[in-house]
Enzyme design. Structure first.
Site, PDB file in Angstrom:
ATOM      1  CG  HIS A   1     101.540  28.710  15.597  1.00 56.25           C
ATOM      2  ND1 HIS A   1     100.437  28.248  14.911  1.00 56.25           N
ATOM      3  CD2 HIS A   1     101.044  29.452  16.636  1.00 56.25           C
ATOM      4  CE1 HIS A   1      99.336  28.667  15.495  1.00 56.25           C
ATOM      5  NE2 HIS A   1      99.670  29.414  16.532  1.00 56.25           N
TER       6      HIS A   1
ATOM      7  CB  SER B   1      96.678  30.791  17.238  1.00 53.40           C
ATOM      8  OG  SER B   1      97.386  30.042  18.185  1.00 53.40           O
TER       9      SER B   1
ATOM     10  CG  ASP C   1     101.620  25.710  12.922  1.00 47.45           C
ATOM     11  OD1 ASP C   1     102.178  25.351  13.976  1.00 47.45           O
ATOM     12  OD2 ASP C   1     100.589  26.408  12.904  1.00 47.45           O
TER      13      ASP C   1
END
Length: 356
Positions: free
Chosen positions: A329, A128, A296
């Protein structure tokens, strides 16, 4: 403003206010023995033992690598951030803290590694926001990084992600208790706005199928619907409220604002390539591993694919994997068992030659 940021970056290192646990043996970290140093990005409290464990049980073998994990510049867990005391005033910086970028975070890490005597890195890895830092390292310091591992990340947050981040920041700043960012020491904090921001952020980490599987439309109470406005009726509502209540006890609202802003500003093409991702990546010399997840939608696989395509066009070494998983995610936090062997195989590959 640039000078202010530079002062904060250097102060964070010089005054010992960059929190960084390390694992592994710090053998020969200076000069040419670069294979012993690896930087793992974006872990709030210590080295994340999902990925770091001796004897190659996890992705990063601490018998082989000296693993460093820095808390983020702008954070609230040891490194200089808006809740830190401004030496000039004796009060927390609050919203007077300069707006920071991913590049500032990486510059701070580079300055910290200088203190440790580490000139070159075997790998920079992160998920991320940590993946953004890894990519920034590859572009900003191409001759100092042998490999990059970017998991569930992107070269620029897409518009939907920018929009959700904006909503979360608005929730905090519209809370009267935010007080323009100077709430420390007043006895009030923007907990209500921060809680809403946490709810928004948490939902963006999940997929619709994951929410359905976990909660469905089950009621929170054993009875029937109570027809109320202020009491959670459904399990998913109660879950979000719990997430909000626990988050405000361990995180700083201003840090949330600053890190959210840094996420949205990150754009390799704009910042390093005059609008072209290929030009931004042209100087990269590191081997690159990209891992994305099918469900995601916050950091969709398309972002990693665009990086992969640009690197391949430039004839740069790159691996790109899409893992089919349903959790959104959150996959990069939940699918450790499927990521670890990919990362281990990649790190075992040929290393970039160290310049004489």
């Amino acid at each position: 403003m640039v000078d202010h940021i530079a002062r904060v970056v250097l102060d964070a290192v010089d005054e010992g206010r960059l929190a960084s646990p390390q694992q592994g043996k710090p053998q020969r970290v200076q000069a040419r023995a670069v294979e012993y140093a690896a930087l793992v990005g974006e872990v709030a409290l210590g080295v994340d033992d999902r990925y770091v464990q001796p004897r190659v049980v996890r992705a990063f073998d601490t018998d082989r690598f000296f693993v460093v994990c820095t808390n983020l510049l702008g954070g609230c867990r040891g490194t200089t951030g808006p809740s830190s005391i401004d030496p000039a005033t004796g009060r927390p910086h609050g919203s007077d803290f300069p707006v920071i970028t991913v590049a500032d975070m990486v510059r701070c890490q580079r300055a910290f590694l200088d203190v440790l005597g580490i000139e070159r890195l075997a790998a920079v890895a992160g998920g991320s926001l940590g993946g953004m830092q890894a990519l920034e390292w590859a572009v900003r310091y191409p001759d100092q990084v042998d490999a990059v591992v970017a998991i569930a990340s992107t070269h620029a947050l897409h518009p939907q992600g920018v929009a959700w981040n904006a909503i979360a920041r608005e929730a905090i700043m519209r809370d009267p208790a935010w007080q323009g960012g100077h709430y420390h020491g007043t006895g009030r904090a923007p907990d209500a706005g921060m809680g809403v921001a946490r709810m928004v952020g948490h939902i963006t980490y999940l997929s619709a199928p994951a929410l359905t599987d976990r909660f469905g439309r089950r009621l929170q109470s054993a009875g029937d619907i109570r027809y109320t406005l202020d009491v959670p009726e459904f399990e998913v509502e109660s879950y979000l409220r719990h997430q909000a209540d626990s988050f405000v006890k361990r995180f700083d609202a201003n840090t949330y604002l600053y890190l959210s802003r840094a996420l949205t500003y990150f754009d390799l093409a704009r910042q390093h390539g005059g609008g072209s991702l290929e030009r931004a990546l042209a100087g990269v010399s590191a081997r690159t591993l990209l891992i994305a997840f099918s469900s995601d939608w916050l950091y969709p696989p398309s972002g990693s694919r665009e990086i992969s395509d640009a690197l391949r066009t430039l004839d740069k070494p790159v691996e790109f994997h899409i893992i089919d998983a349903p959790y959104g995610h959150d996959c990069f936090l939940l699918e450790e068992a499927r990521q670890t062997p990919i990362v281990r195989r990649f790190l075992a590959g040929p290393r970039t030659e160290t310049p004489s």
